[in-house]
Design an enzyme around this catalytic site. Structure first.
Site, PDB file in Angstrom:
ATOM      1  N   HIS A 205       0.793  -1.232   0.000  1.00  0.00           N
ATOM      2  CA  HIS A 205       0.000   0.000   0.000  1.00  0.00           C
ATOM      3  C   HIS A 205       0.825   1.280   0.000  1.00  0.00           C
ATOM      4  O   HIS A 205       0.277   2.361  -0.106  1.00  0.00           O
ATOM      5  CB  HIS A 205      -0.936   0.031   1.217  1.00  0.00           C
ATOM      6  CG  HIS A 205      -0.219   0.365   2.487  1.00  0.00           C
ATOM      7  ND1 HIS A 205       0.575  -0.534   3.143  1.00  0.00           N
ATOM      8  CD2 HIS A 205      -0.137   1.529   3.185  1.00  0.00           C
ATOM      9  CE1 HIS A 205       1.098   0.049   4.208  1.00  0.00           C
ATOM     10  NE2 HIS A 205       0.687   1.297   4.267  1.00  0.00           N
TER      11      HIS A 205
HETATM   12  C1  UD1 Z   1      -1.976   5.766   5.822  1.00  0.00           C
HETATM   13  C2  UD1 Z   1      -0.663   6.232   6.480  1.00  0.00           C
HETATM   14  C3  UD1 Z   1       0.390   5.139   6.348  1.00  0.00           C
HETATM   15  C4  UD1 Z   1      -0.124   3.806   6.866  1.00  0.00           C
HETATM   16  C5  UD1 Z   1      -1.428   3.484   6.155  1.00  0.00           C
HETATM   17  C6  UD1 Z   1      -2.015   2.181   6.625  1.00  0.00           C
HETATM   18  C7  UD1 Z   1      -0.135   8.617   6.393  1.00  0.00           C
HETATM   19  C8  UD1 Z   1       0.737   9.633   5.739  1.00  0.00           C
HETATM   20  N1  UD1 Z   1      -0.125   7.407   5.810  1.00  0.00           N
HETATM   21  O1  UD1 Z   1      -1.724   5.618   4.444  1.00  0.00           O
HETATM   22  O2  UD1 Z   1       1.522   5.505   7.107  1.00  0.00           O
HETATM   23  O3  UD1 Z   1       0.840   2.813   6.628  1.00  0.00           O
HETATM   24  O4  UD1 Z   1      -2.358   4.543   6.410  1.00  0.00           O
HETATM   25  O5  UD1 Z   1      -3.184   1.854   5.974  1.00  0.00           O
HETATM   26  O6  UD1 Z   1      -0.769   8.920   7.369  1.00  0.00           O
HETATM   27  N2  UD1 Z   1      -9.269   5.073   1.920  1.00  0.00           N
HETATM   28  C9  UD1 Z   1     -10.468   4.422   1.931  1.00  0.00           C
HETATM   29  N3  UD1 Z   1     -10.996   4.079   3.146  1.00  0.00           N
HETATM   30  C10 UD1 Z   1     -10.404   4.386   4.329  1.00  0.00           C
HETATM   31  C11 UD1 Z   1      -9.181   5.073   4.284  1.00  0.00           C
HETATM   32  C12 UD1 Z   1      -8.627   5.403   3.093  1.00  0.00           C
HETATM   33  O7  UD1 Z   1     -11.030   4.114   0.898  1.00  0.00           O
HETATM   34  O8  UD1 Z   1     -10.953   4.050   5.392  1.00  0.00           O
HETATM   35  C13 UD1 Z   1      -8.659   5.415   0.609  1.00  0.00           C
HETATM   36  C14 UD1 Z   1      -8.912   6.846   0.214  1.00  0.00           C
HETATM   37  O9  UD1 Z   1      -9.175   6.865  -1.131  1.00  0.00           O
HETATM   38  C15 UD1 Z   1      -7.600   7.546   0.484  1.00  0.00           C
HETATM   39  C16 UD1 Z   1      -6.579   6.417   0.299  1.00  0.00           C
HETATM   40  O10 UD1 Z   1      -7.269   5.215   0.689  1.00  0.00           O
HETATM   41  O11 UD1 Z   1      -7.380   8.610  -0.357  1.00  0.00           O
HETATM   42  C17 UD1 Z   1      -5.353   6.578   1.128  1.00  0.00           C
HETATM   43  O12 UD1 Z   1      -5.687   6.798   2.526  1.00  0.00           O
HETATM   44  P1  UD1 Z   1      -4.727   7.706   3.445  1.00  0.00           P
HETATM   45  O13 UD1 Z   1      -5.179   7.661   4.857  1.00  0.00           O
HETATM   46  O14 UD1 Z   1      -4.568   9.055   2.820  1.00  0.00           O
HETATM   47  O15 UD1 Z   1      -3.331   7.037   3.301  1.00  0.00           O
HETATM   48  P2  UD1 Z   1      -2.917   5.506   3.398  1.00  0.00           P
HETATM   49  O16 UD1 Z   1      -2.334   5.129   2.103  1.00  0.00           O
HETATM   50  O17 UD1 Z   1      -4.027   4.672   3.949  1.00  0.00           O
END
Ligand code: UD1
Length: 356
Positions: A205
């Site tokens: 991821h």
């Molecule tokens: C975040 C953390 C990362 C951690 C990861 C674990 C930061 C900078 N990054 O990255 O360190 O390893 O979480 O999962 O804080 N999304 C959903 N549902 C959710 C959450 C996210 O669909 O419940 C999708 C959204 O489209 C979002 C994307 O996933 O834009 C990324 O989510 P985000 O929290 O921005 O970063 P992660 O890649 O999850």
């Protein structure tokens, strides 16, 4: 003592769970649990609260997704009135996600001291958003709770006052130790059609791995080769699902599944022949369990998993990954050590320090 404990994203939940359990056991210590809402899907959040018996958050800031600046700023904006109203004696933040730095910075500027759990870890790769979050959070926190000796060294080199640094062990391993007896009842292997020790678990991821089509294409090529020998179970993170939808792949022996709960996932990992991942926490969990782990990154902020544990940094070159997978199939499971103080009692030590 009134504490405010922050949970934002999935890897935070298994770290705050034992801290909340420990606080509940201590007379005179109370905690407000604040969920920032950085992760919000049922399978990325609520399921963990249920399985790990974490109390329902007192406050949900509901920030949701956004760019780094938007997400961080939104957490700060929404957390500030909470601190002003609750007036906690200290704020506890864990790990290295955007919610970690956002809440730490908000609290410190209001004069509320901050405890950072999992302090001192460094990948020395400043292109990783988490590395920036780690550096900044450590720079402004009052108590730095360290999970492995490299953390002490890194903080020392950065000129940190040693009086702020406490080597307490690993809270995520507290959760693993407490829940281990429940893994096998969680099932999962039959549902995915795999047998113990005859499959691989894969997670991917990191933006650096999945957002760049050239890098992601190379990883898919390696996965295609590995799945010819052993089935792969791949719980897909929402970020990765979006990217995969746009790629053409031929992965007949890969079971693509929704993100899993903590217990199901840990049951899968415990019984895997080996794990391939770019996660930070999974490197530690596999080390504790003695399951071989191939980390699909060029660096790790958790060097004890390589020096003492089962972790091998294999980078992103497909041929190197394929060769490492062939070695992992034959790996000796007994050849590992559990790092110091990964004994299930880190949260106890943290609350001891804070109450002292
Ligand atoms: C975040 C953390 C990362 C951690 C990861 C674990 C930061 C900078 N990054 O990255 O360190 O390893 O979480 O999962 O804080 N999304 C959903 N549902 C959710 C959450 C996210 O669909 O419940 C999708 C959204 O489209 C979002 C994307 O996933 O834009 C990324 O989510 P985000 O929290 O921005 O970063 P992660 O890649 O999850």
């Amino acid at each position: 003592m009134k504490l405010s404990v922050i949970a934002g994203a999935r890897p935070n939940f298994m770290k705050i769970a034992p801290i909340m359990w420990e606080i509940a056991r201590r007379p005179g210590v109370t905690a407000q649990l604040v969920h920032t809402g950085q992760h919000y899907d049922e399978k990325m959040s609520k399921l963990f609260f249920e399985q790990l018996q974490i109390p329902k958050p007192n406050i949900d800031l509901e920030v949701g997704s956004g760019s780094h600046a938007v997400q961080t700023a939104e957490v700060m904006k929404r957390f500030e009135p909470v601190v002003l109203e609750q007036k906690p004696d200290a704020v506890i933040v864990v790990g290295d996600v955007n919610s970690t730095i956002a809440c730490a910075m908000t609290a410190v500027k209001l004069g509320v001291p901050v405890a950072h759990v999992e302090a001192g870890l460094r990948s020395f790769d400043r292109t990783m958003p988490e590395e920036i979050n780690r550096l900044l959070t450590d720079a402004i926190s009052d108590w730095l709770f360290v999970s492995e000796p490299s953390g002490i060294e890194n903080l020392k080199k950065e000129g940190t006052d040693p009086k702020r640094v406490f080597f307490v062990g690993n809270v995520m391993i507290d959760t693993l130790v407490a829940c281990r007896d429940r893994f096998s009842a969680a099932g999962g292997l039959d549902a995915f059609g795999v047998r113990p020790n005859e499959y691989v678990v894969l997670t991917l991821h990191r933006p650096a791995n999945v957002d760049d089509p050239a890098v992601f294409g190379g990883l898919i090529r390696a996965i295609e080769a590995v799945q010819r020998d052993l089935p792969i179970v791949f719980p897909v993170h929402p970020r990765t699902r979006k990217i995969m939808a746009a790629q053409s792949t031929h992965l007949p022996n890969v079971k693509l599944v929704e993100p899993l709960g903590y217990l199901e996932f840990m049951n899968l990992v415990s019984n895997a022949r080996f794990v391939m991942t770019d996660s930070g926490g999974i490197q530690e969990e596999t080390t504790f369990l003695g399951v071989p782990c191939l980390t699909l990154r060029n660096n790790t902020e958790r060097p004890s998993t390589v020096d003492q544990g089962t972790n091998v940094l294999v980078g992103l070159d497909p041929d190197r990954i394929i060769a490492a997978a062939q070695t992992a199939v034959r790996a000796d499971r007994s050849a590992h050590r559990v790092p110091e103080l990964w004994d299930g009692r880190a949260s106890e030590r943290i609350i001891d320090v804070l109450t002292r």
